[in-house]
Design a protein around this motif. Structure first.
Motif, PDB file in Angstrom:
ATOM      1  N   ALA A  84     -53.133 -43.981  76.466  1.00 46.34           N
ATOM      2  CA  ALA A  84     -52.701 -44.097  75.079  1.00 46.34           C
ATOM      3  C   ALA A  84     -53.388 -45.256  74.367  1.00 46.34           C
ATOM      4  CB  ALA A  84     -51.186 -44.258  75.018  1.00 46.34           C
ATOM      5  N   ALA A  85     -53.925 -46.216  75.122  1.00 44.85           N
ATOM      6  CA  ALA A  85     -54.588 -47.382  74.520  1.00 44.85           C
ATOM      7  C   ALA A  85     -56.105 -47.242  74.427  1.00 44.85           C
ATOM      8  CB  ALA A  85     -54.249 -48.631  75.326  1.00 44.85           C
ATOM      9  N   ALA A  86     -56.673 -46.217  75.027  1.00 51.75           N
ATOM     10  CA  ALA A  86     -58.133 -46.056  75.051  1.00 51.75           C
ATOM     11  C   ALA A  86     -58.681 -45.829  73.647  1.00 51.75           C
ATOM     12  CB  ALA A  86     -58.517 -44.888  75.950  1.00 51.75           C
ATOM     13  N   THR A  87     -59.810 -46.468  73.345  1.00 50.76           N
ATOM     14  CA  THR A  87     -60.470 -46.263  72.055  1.00 50.76           C
ATOM     15  C   THR A  87     -61.845 -45.626  72.221  1.00 50.76           C
ATOM     16  OG1 THR A  87     -61.319 -48.521  72.063  1.00 50.76           O
ATOM     17  CG2 THR A  87     -59.233 -48.134  70.896  1.00 50.76           C
ATOM     18  N   THR A  88     -62.221 -45.340  73.454  1.00 50.08           N
ATOM     19  CA  THR A  88     -63.467 -44.635  73.747  1.00 50.08           C
ATOM     20  C   THR A  88     -63.119 -43.410  74.565  1.00 50.08           C
ATOM     21  OG1 THR A  88     -64.726 -46.696  73.762  1.00 50.08           O
ATOM     22  CG2 THR A  88     -65.739 -44.805  74.831  1.00 50.08           C
ATOM     23  N   ILE A 120     -53.955 -37.354  65.928  1.00 49.51           N
ATOM     24  CA  ILE A 120     -55.094 -37.420  65.022  1.00 49.51           C
ATOM     25  C   ILE A 120     -55.808 -38.750  65.234  1.00 49.51           C
ATOM     26  CG2 ILE A 120     -55.850 -37.425  62.607  1.00 49.51           C
ATOM     27  CD1 ILE A 120     -53.307 -35.750  62.013  1.00 49.51           C
ATOM     28  N   MET A 121     -57.140 -38.679  65.371  1.00 51.25           N
ATOM     29  CA  MET A 121     -57.976 -39.853  65.585  1.00 51.25           C
ATOM     30  C   MET A 121     -59.115 -39.836  64.576  1.00 51.25           C
ATOM     31  SD  MET A 121     -58.446 -39.606  69.694  1.00 51.25           S
ATOM     32  CE  MET A 121     -57.100 -39.055  70.721  1.00 51.25           C
ATOM     33  N   GLU A 122     -59.594 -41.022  64.219  1.00 48.24           N
ATOM     34  CA  GLU A 122     -60.756 -41.127  63.347  1.00 48.24           C
ATOM     35  C   GLU A 122     -61.940 -41.598  64.173  1.00 48.24           C
ATOM     36  OE1 GLU A 122     -61.123 -42.514  58.972  1.00 48.24           O
ATOM     37  OE2 GLU A 122     -61.331 -44.301  60.221  1.00 48.24           O
ATOM     38  N   VAL A 123     -63.045 -40.882  64.081  1.00 45.28           N
ATOM     39  CA  VAL A 123     -64.250 -41.240  64.832  1.00 45.28           C
ATOM     40  C   VAL A 123     -64.971 -42.353  64.088  1.00 45.28           C
ATOM     41  CG1 VAL A 123     -66.458 -40.420  65.732  1.00 45.28           C
ATOM     42  CG2 VAL A 123     -64.451 -38.924  65.795  1.00 45.28           C
ATOM     43  N   THR A 124     -65.155 -43.484  64.786  1.00 44.17           N
ATOM     44  CA  THR A 124     -65.806 -44.648  64.179  1.00 44.17           C
ATOM     45  C   THR A 124     -67.172 -44.935  64.799  1.00 44.17           C
ATOM     46  OG1 THR A 124     -64.691 -46.156  65.708  1.00 44.17           O
ATOM     47  CG2 THR A 124     -63.592 -45.712  63.603  1.00 44.17           C
ATOM     48  N   GLY A 125     -67.492 -44.262  65.900  1.00 46.63           N
ATOM     49  CA  GLY A 125     -68.777 -44.474  66.556  1.00 46.63           C
ATOM     50  C   GLY A 125     -69.101 -43.343  67.509  1.00 46.63           C
ATOM     51  N   ARG A 126     -70.384 -43.248  67.848  1.00 46.36           N
ATOM     52  CA  ARG A 126     -70.871 -42.180  68.735  1.00 46.36           C
ATOM     53  C   ARG A 126     -71.986 -42.762  69.582  1.00 46.36           C
ATOM     54  NH1 ARG A 126     -74.917 -38.016  67.872  1.00 46.36           N
ATOM     55  NH2 ARG A 126     -74.286 -36.050  68.814  1.00 46.36           N
ATOM     56  N   ASP A 127     -71.910 -42.568  70.899  1.00 52.56           N
ATOM     57  CA  ASP A 127     -72.912 -43.106  71.817  1.00 52.56           C
ATOM     58  C   ASP A 127     -73.495 -41.957  72.630  1.00 52.56           C
ATOM     59  OD1 ASP A 127     -74.387 -44.310  73.840  1.00 52.56           O
ATOM     60  OD2 ASP A 127     -72.892 -45.848  74.248  1.00 52.56           O
ATOM     61  N   GLU A 128     -74.694 -41.535  72.268  1.00 53.20           N
ATOM     62  CA  GLU A 128     -75.327 -40.399  72.939  1.00 53.20           C
ATOM     63  C   GLU A 128     -75.677 -40.697  74.383  1.00 53.20           C
ATOM     64  OE1 GLU A 128     -78.465 -38.529  70.724  1.00 53.20           O
ATOM     65  OE2 GLU A 128     -77.389 -38.848  68.836  1.00 53.20           O
ATOM     66  N   LEU A 180     -67.345 -40.933  72.182  1.00 53.45           N
ATOM     67  CA  LEU A 180     -66.938 -41.190  70.808  1.00 53.45           C
ATOM     68  C   LEU A 180     -66.014 -42.398  70.824  1.00 53.45           C
ATOM     69  CD1 LEU A 180     -65.988 -37.576  69.625  1.00 53.45           C
ATOM     70  CD2 LEU A 180     -68.051 -38.847  69.020  1.00 53.45           C
ATOM     71  N   THR A 181     -66.172 -43.289  69.848  1.00 51.80           N
ATOM     72  CA  THR A 181     -65.245 -44.398  69.658  1.00 51.80           C
ATOM     73  C   THR A 181     -64.289 -43.973  68.559  1.00 51.80           C
ATOM     74  OG1 THR A 181     -66.978 -45.962  70.258  1.00 51.80           O
ATOM     75  CG2 THR A 181     -65.045 -46.857  69.143  1.00 51.80           C
ATOM     76  N   VAL A 182     -62.997 -44.192  68.777  1.00 52.73           N
ATOM     77  CA  VAL A 182     -61.995 -43.673  67.852  1.00 52.73           C
ATOM     78  C   VAL A 182     -60.928 -44.707  67.510  1.00 52.73           C
ATOM     79  CG1 VAL A 182     -62.286 -41.276  68.598  1.00 52.73           C
ATOM     80  CG2 VAL A 182     -60.623 -42.731  69.759  1.00 52.73           C
ATOM     81  N   SER A 183     -60.320 -44.528  66.342  1.00 56.63           N
ATOM     82  CA  SER A 183     -59.088 -45.215  65.963  1.00 56.63           C
ATOM     83  C   SER A 183     -57.976 -44.218  66.243  1.00 56.63           C
ATOM     84  CB  SER A 183     -59.089 -45.583  64.481  1.00 56.63           C
ATOM     85  OG  SER A 183     -60.077 -46.533  64.208  1.00 56.63           O
ATOM     86  N   ARG A 184     -56.916 -44.686  66.878  1.00 58.50           N
ATOM     87  CA  ARG A 184     -55.885 -43.772  67.381  1.00 58.50           C
ATOM     88  C   ARG A 184     -54.659 -43.698  66.472  1.00 58.50           C
ATOM     89  NH1 ARG A 184     -56.223 -43.171  73.126  1.00 58.50           N
ATOM     90  NH2 ARG A 184     -54.685 -41.554  72.723  1.00 58.50           N
ATOM     91  N   GLY A 185     -53.915 -42.596  66.608  1.00 54.98           N
ATOM     92  CA  GLY A 185     -52.605 -42.451  66.001  1.00 54.98           C
ATOM     93  C   GLY A 185     -52.576 -42.460  64.494  1.00 54.98           C
ATOM     94  N   LEU A 186     -53.468 -41.723  63.843  1.00 51.63           N
ATOM     95  CA  LEU A 186     -53.502 -41.687  62.381  1.00 51.63           C
ATOM     96  C   LEU A 186     -52.478 -40.696  61.835  1.00 51.63           C
ATOM     97  CD1 LEU A 186     -56.225 -43.054  63.130  1.00 51.63           C
ATOM     98  CD2 LEU A 186     -57.080 -42.102  61.031  1.00 51.63           C
ATOM     99  N   GLU A 187     -52.190 -40.852  60.560  1.00 50.96           N
ATOM    100  CA  GLU A 187     -51.294 -39.957  59.815  1.00 50.96           C
ATOM    101  C   GLU A 187     -49.941 -39.783  60.501  1.00 50.96           C
ATOM    102  OE1 GLU A 187     -53.101 -36.385  58.255  1.00 50.96           O
ATOM    103  OE2 GLU A 187     -55.079 -37.312  58.333  1.00 50.96           O
ATOM    104  N   GLY A 188     -49.435 -40.874  61.067  1.00 47.48           N
ATOM    105  CA  GLY A 188     -48.100 -40.836  61.658  1.00 47.48           C
ATOM    106  C   GLY A 188     -48.036 -40.244  63.058  1.00 47.48           C
ATOM    107  N   THR A 189     -49.192 -39.899  63.649  1.00 48.64           N
ATOM    108  CA  THR A 189     -49.152 -39.380  65.010  1.00 48.64           C
ATOM    109  C   THR A 189     -49.090 -40.554  65.983  1.00 48.64           C
ATOM    110  OG1 THR A 189     -51.589 -39.285  65.178  1.00 48.64           O
ATOM    111  CG2 THR A 189     -50.458 -37.300  64.370  1.00 48.64           C
ATOM    112  N   THR A 190     -48.657 -40.291  67.195  1.00 48.60           N
ATOM    113  CA  THR A 190     -48.473 -41.339  68.193  1.00 48.60           C
ATOM    114  C   THR A 190     -49.588 -41.277  69.220  1.00 48.60           C
ATOM    115  OG1 THR A 190     -46.103 -41.202  67.891  1.00 48.60           O
ATOM    116  CG2 THR A 190     -46.872 -42.247  69.903  1.00 48.60           C
TER     117      THR A 190
END
Length: 83
Positions: free
Chosen positions: A23-27, A56-64, A69-79
């Motif tokens: 739940a804490a991972a951002t990659t 729902i997550m927002e993609v903030t980075g991409r490493d080929e 994918l680097t993401v921000s977690r729990g957007l729009e009220g999701t957990t």
């Protein structure tokens, strides 16, 4: 004549996690070949969102090189959750 710029849009990109995430991972690591379904995010105004299960997550980075994918977690009220 003015220049026309076109927005590159990807809808319903499908990918699979290569391994579970906490739940804490951002990659998140995708299975081989799935990263091609997701564009590199631009500046903050051009970032895009993905859904993993019901989170729902927002993609903030991409490493080929690492297929991640680097993401921000729990957007729009999701957990943020383990997936």
């Amino acid at each position: 004549m003015p220049t026309t710029n076109f927005l590159r849009v990807f809808n319903f990109g499908l990918g699979f996690l290569a391994s579970g995430i906490t739940a804490a991972a951002t990659t998140i690591t995708l299975q081989e070949g799935d990263l091609a379904n997701f564009p590199a995010p631009g500046p903050s105004a051009e970032r895009y969102r993905i859904v993993v299960n019901r989170e729902i997550m927002e993609v903030t980075g991409r490493d080929e090189s690492n297929n991640t994918l680097t993401v921000s977690r729990g957007l729009e009220g999701t957990t943020p959750a383990s997936h």
